[in-house]
Design an enzyme around this catalytic site. Sequence first.
Site, PDB file in Angstrom:
ATOM      1  N   LYS A 229      -1.218  12.248   5.738  1.00 27.55           N
ATOM      2  CA  LYS A 229      -0.935  11.128   6.644  1.00 27.55           C
ATOM      3  C   LYS A 229      -0.211   9.999   5.893  1.00 27.55           C
ATOM      4  O   LYS A 229       0.832   9.500   6.345  1.00 27.55           O
ATOM      5  CB  LYS A 229      -2.234  10.591   7.244  1.00 27.55           C
ATOM      6  CG  LYS A 229      -2.064   9.336   8.097  1.00 27.55           C
ATOM      7  CD  LYS A 229      -3.392   8.750   8.545  1.00 27.55           C
ATOM      8  CE  LYS A 229      -4.135   8.012   7.461  1.00 27.55           C
ATOM      9  NZ  LYS A 229      -3.819   6.587   7.311  1.00 27.55           N
TER      10      LYS A 229
ATOM     11  N   LYS B 128       0.846  -1.203   0.000  1.00 30.56           N
ATOM     12  CA  LYS B 128       0.000   0.000   0.000  1.00 30.56           C
ATOM     13  C   LYS B 128       0.876   1.246   0.000  1.00 30.56           C
ATOM     14  O   LYS B 128       0.609   2.217  -0.711  1.00 30.56           O
ATOM     15  CB  LYS B 128      -0.911  -0.004   1.235  1.00 30.56           C
ATOM     16  CG  LYS B 128      -1.697   1.305   1.470  1.00 30.56           C
ATOM     17  CD  LYS B 128      -2.937   1.431   0.604  1.00 30.56           C
ATOM     18  CE  LYS B 128      -3.501   2.858   0.556  1.00 30.56           C
ATOM     19  NZ  LYS B 128      -4.622   3.096   1.395  1.00 30.56           N
TER      20      LYS B 128
END
Lengths: 446, 446
Positions: A251, A182
Site C-alpha cells: 500500500k 512519510k
Amino acid sequence: MASSKPDIAFIGLGAMGFGMATNLVKQGYKVTGFDVWGPTLERFKAEGGLAATTPAEAVKNKDYCVCMVATAQQAQAVLLDGENAAVPALPQGAAVLLCSTVPCSYVQELEKQLSAVGRGDIQLVDAPVSGGAYRAADGTLSIMAGASDAAIEKSRFLLQEMSDPTKLYIAAGGIGAGSNMKMVHQVLAANQILATSEALGFAAHLGLDLKKAADTVISSQGKSWMFEHRSPRALHPEFQPIASATTIILKDTSIITAEARRAGFPTPMTSTAEQVYFTGVGRGYGPDDDSSLIRLYWEGKGKVGPVAGTAQTDEAKLALVVGLLKGIHLCSAGECIAFAARLGLDLDQVFELCINAAGGSAMLEAVGPEMMSLVKTAGGAAAGSAAGDSLDKVVSELQEAVDEAQRLKAPVFLGSQALNLTRLALAHRPKTAAAATTGVVVKVWG
Amino acid sequence: MASSKPDIAFIGLGAMGFGMATNLVKQGYKVTGFDVWGPTLERFKAEGGLAATTPAEAVKNKDYCVCMVATAQQAQAVLLDGENAAVPALPQGAAVLLCSTVPCSYVQELEKQLSAVGRGDIQLVDAPVSGGAYRAADGTLSIMAGASDAAIEKSRFLLQEMSDPTKLYIAAGGIGAGSNMKMVHQVLAANQILATSEALGFAAHLGLDLKKAADTVISSQGKSWMFEHRSPRALHPEFQPIASATTIILKDTSIITAEARRAGFPTPMTSTAEQVYFTGVGRGYGPDDDSSLIRLYWEGKGKVGPVAGTAQTDEAKLALVVGLLKGIHLCSAGECIAFAARLGLDLDQVFELCINAAGGSAMLEAVGPEMMSLVKTAGGAAAGSAAGDSLDKVVSELQEAVDEAQRLKAPVFLGSQALNLTRLALAHRPKTAAAATTGVVVKVWG
C-alpha cells in the site's frame, strides 16, 4: 494542561491505533475510541478507554480527533462519506489529526472538502507516523506533521504525547508536507524491506548459512534498520511473528509510485519493488509478513539446472551479499533524496528523520550529506565531500554480485536495477567532471 | 561452384542445425554431420546426410565447417577442448562458420585461441543466425556475419545458401561484429517475447477476452513480430507447440546483460526481462515455451482482494493494453539502438535487420530513424523528424496503463520500467530543448 486534559476521540484501533490510543489513556486522557471491529472496542474498554458505536458519536463534543485508519478510502468514509461520519459532528474549531499513511494528494483534497462542506473551521493536521506497534504503545513514534501554524500550535501537545521528543518533525509546507515526508521515508522502507529478502535469497543460492550471512550483514556497511528487523523473521520457518503484512508495505509503495507518476517523477527502484510485491501478493503472500518474500527469491535454487558460481570461500560469498545490499541502499537513498528535493521538502529534516527511523541504513548515513549537497547544486558540481567508499568501489562490488547472481540464475531485481541506475548516472556525467563520488548516483533523477 | 560443391562438416544438429544441414543436403552438398545425440544422426542420415562419430571425424578433409551448437561452452568443447575436437583435424585454410549465438567476447577469444594453438590459418566467420527452425530448413535465415574480408569471400556462397538473399548482413568490424549485431537484435527479442506475456496477462486482469485482445494488438501500433508469433501459444491451454524454450531466450538475455556490464552500458529493459525470466525458470518453466510466462502475470487475478479498475468499456481496456505495449516497444527500441551505437555497429544495417526479423515492431519502425539520428548527433539536438505519435501521447498512454495495472494489482514489470525510463529521459533533456519527440527516449542511455 495537566489539570484539564482535553477529551480525545480516536478513530481506528488497529495494530498502530490501539497502541496510540491506549498510550493516551495511560497519559491520563479520556479517550473515546471507534473501530468497525467490535472485539477491538471491548479490548479498548478493558484498557480504560471509552467506546463509541459510530464516528459521529466518538467525536461528539471532542475538541480533538485522531484518525488512524488504514487507508485514504477508510479515512474518507469515517470522516465524511460514511453513515454517521465524524466531521459533521465535530465541534467548531476542533482539531483532526490524520495519522494514517495517505497520499499527499488525498489529505490536500480533504482540506478542500472540509471547506466545501462549510467546515473550514476544522484544524486539520497531516500527521503520519512511523515506528511500529511497540513505539505506538510507548508514545515514542516518529511523527511527520504538516498543517497551518494555528493547527500545529493547537495540537502540539497531542503530537508530543504520541512521539519521541527527538522524533517529532514539523514539516514546512502545510497540509500534505507531513504525508510527503512519510512518503519519501517509505521509499527507503519499500526498497529495504524487499532488499532483505533479496539479499538472503541470494545468500541461499550461494549456499551460505543464512544466519551467518545475516550476522555478517548486520555488522557491515550493507546493514539497514529493515534488514536488522526483518532478517530474523525471514529466517523463521514460518516467517513469524507477523509484524507487518506484505499488503501494508505494498500500500505504501503504491502511494509512492502513484504520487511520483502524478508529478512526472521517475522511481525506478520503488517501482521495481512494487512489481515484486504485486508478484508476492499474487502468489497469496499478502497477509504474510513482508519478510516472507524471501520465498520469491530462493524458490529456484536447485531447479534451474546445474549452475556454478565463481565465489569459492564463505568470505567471498558474504562479500557479494554485502556488496549487493550496499548498491541497493545507495540507489534507494538516491531515490529518496531526489524525490524529497523534487517535492520541495527540507532535505536536512528528511535526512535526520530517515537515519533515525525504519529507513535508516549505513549507506544512507554515508552518502546522504553528499547527495543532499548535489541536489541542492543545480549544476551538478560535486561538493567533493564523499564519505565512505568511492563510487567505483560500490559499483564494482555490486557488479560482482549481479554477475554471480546471473551465473547462479538467482533473481536480484533490486540489485540489477541499482547497477543499471549507477550506469545511467555515469552516462550523464559531464565529460569534464572530476572523478565520480559515490553520491553522484542521485543525479540520475535529473 | 555448382559442378564441384565443396564437402561440408556440420556440428550441432539441434532444432536449428538440423534444418540448416538438411537444407544444404537438398542444395546438393555432401554434408557430414556430428551431434552428441545419436538418434538425431540417424534422422540426418535418413535425410541424405553422412554421420560422423566425433567432431574430428566430421571435419576431416572438409574445407568448410559449420558449427551450430547451443552455447559458447559447447562450441569451445567441440572445436578445441573436448576429446577429438574439430580444430586440430581441420585442413589448412579451412573455414569455420560459428553460427551459434555466443557473446562477442567469446568469438573474439576463440580467434585468439586459434592463433595461440598455431591455427591462425583457419578462416573463422562469426555468423549467428535468426529466424527459427522453419526458415533454417528453408535456407532463408537472417545471418549476421563478421570476419576478415578473406574469410567472408571464402564463405559467402555458403552464407548465401543458408540465408534469404535480402537477409544476409555482412557486419563491418570483423570477428565479434556478427555476434554484436545478433545481440542487439536480441535486446528486442528478450523484451518483446516477455512483453507478449505481460500484455496478455494485463488483459486477463482487465477481464478482457484474450483472443480479442490479441487480435486488437496485432492490428495496432502495439504490434510486434514476437507478439504475433507468441500470442497464439500464450493462449493455448498447454502453451503448445513448444517453439522456443524459456531457457533459450534467457541464455540470449544473459549474453546481453553480461556483455553490457562488461562495457559499463546500462540495459534497464533487458535486465528487467532477465529477472522475470529467472523467476520463470525458478518456477520450473525453463523447458516450457517462453510464451508460457503469461502464467507469472495472470496468476494473481482474483487472489489480490477486491480490486477495481477505472476502464469500463472493452474499447478503453484494449487501448490500455496497446498503450502498454507501445511504451515497452519504444524503450526496447531505444535500448537496442543505443547499445548498437555504443558497440560501434552500423545503425542503418542494424535497423534494417531488426525491422525485417523477429525483433520487428510497429514502434521500432516508427521511431527507429529518429533514434538513430539522435544517437549519431552528440549534442542531442533532435532531427525533428518524429514519425508517429508524440512522446507525450506515448507516455500518457503508458502511464494510464501502469496506473490501471496498479489499481488491479497486476504486475507490469516492463511497462513500469519503460515509464520510469521515459521520465528519466525527460529529466535529462536540456531545459532549452524544443518539445520532446518520441525518439528522445534513446538519450537516457547517454
